[in-house]
Design a protein around this motif. Structure first.
Motif, mmCIF file in Angstrom:
data_model
loop_
_atom_site.group_PDB
_atom_site.id
_atom_site.type_symbol
_atom_site.label_atom_id
_atom_site.label_comp_id
_atom_site.label_asym_id
_atom_site.label_seq_id
_atom_site.Cartn_x
_atom_site.Cartn_y
_atom_site.Cartn_z
ATOM 1 N N THR A 27 -12.179 142.317 146.712
ATOM 2 C CA THR A 27 -10.742 142.491 146.497
ATOM 3 C C THR A 27 -10.508 143.729 145.632
ATOM 4 N N PRO A 28 -9.302 144.271 145.642
ATOM 5 C CA PRO A 28 -9.001 145.375 144.729
ATOM 6 C C PRO A 28 -9.229 144.978 143.268
ATOM 7 N N GLU A 29 -9.013 143.706 142.943
ATOM 8 C CA GLU A 29 -9.220 143.258 141.560
ATOM 9 C C GLU A 29 -10.693 143.342 141.163
ATOM 10 N N HIS A 30 -11.605 143.021 142.088
ATOM 11 C CA HIS A 30 -13.039 143.176 141.800
ATOM 12 C C HIS A 30 -13.362 144.642 141.517
ATOM 13 N N GLY A 53 -14.781 148.957 137.681
ATOM 14 C CA GLY A 53 -14.504 150.275 137.126
ATOM 15 C C GLY A 53 -14.159 150.209 135.649
ATOM 16 N N TYR A 54 -13.297 149.266 135.275
ATOM 17 C CA TYR A 54 -12.882 149.138 133.882
ATOM 18 C C TYR A 54 -14.075 148.751 133.004
ATOM 19 N N VAL A 94 -10.255 140.468 135.900
ATOM 20 C CA VAL A 94 -8.922 140.941 136.261
ATOM 21 C C VAL A 94 -8.229 139.843 137.056
ATOM 22 N N SER A 95 -7.102 139.383 136.555
ATOM 23 C CA SER A 95 -6.314 138.352 137.227
ATOM 24 C C SER A 95 -5.071 138.988 137.822
ATOM 25 N N ILE A 96 -4.613 138.423 138.940
ATOM 26 C CA ILE A 96 -3.385 138.870 139.576
ATOM 27 C C ILE A 96 -2.472 137.665 139.740
ATOM 28 N N LEU A 135 -0.979 142.329 136.786
ATOM 29 C CA LEU A 135 -2.377 142.114 136.439
ATOM 30 C C LEU A 135 -2.500 141.716 134.978
ATOM 31 N N ALA A 136 -3.562 140.999 134.670
ATOM 32 C CA ALA A 136 -3.955 140.696 133.292
ATOM 33 C C ALA A 136 -5.463 140.893 133.218
#
Length: 142
Positions: free
Chosen positions: A46-49, A54-55, A83-85, A95-96
């Protein structure tokens, strides 16, 4: 800002498509997770992964830089970024971030100072999210 490096990636098909970096080194299929009403296809991400990876990597580098400025070594710190959505007030999604930074070779108080400095002064992901994304830290030192 004078760019030192530019990474380029292309996504096709949104959250149920794929993405590929322009240099071909990174690319994968994407799928909406079951928790968000999607198929959660095996072998996809997912984009969140991608944002979390990256972060976490960038923050680890920022932390090590700050540590070196303090004549310390944080090169083996383990940075885990979650990263939560979810839906935002006012519509859309937000996001959080919850970041865990662990380095048992550094005293807890000193590591907390380094984490704060890396977050406030160095990490570009932290700069980009400030004021937009709730970022919380768990710091685990000696």
């Amino acid at each position: 800002m004078k760019p030192l490096f530019t990474a380029t990636a292309t996504a096709t098909g949104g959250r149920n498509g794929y993405f590929k970096a322009s240099d071909g080194l990174v690319g994968t299929n994407l799928s909406v997770p079951k928790e968000m009403g999607g198929p959660g296809k095996p072998g996809t991400t997912t984009p969140e992964h991608l944002f979390a990876a990256g972060y976490a990597a960038c923050f680890g580098g920022a932390l090590d830089l700050v540590a070196k400025q303090h004549k310390l070594d944080a090169s083996t710190a383990k940075v885990t970024c979650a990263v939560s959505i979810g839906p935002r007030e006012g519509g859309g999604f937000g996001l959080a971030v919850r970041m865990s930074v662990a380095d048992r070779s550094l005293p807890q108080a000193k590591l907390a100072i380094l984490v704060r400095e890396a977050h406030e002064k160095i990490c570009p992901y932290s700069h980009a999210t400030r004021g937009n994304v709730d970022v919380k830290f768990d710091v685990i030192g000696a």
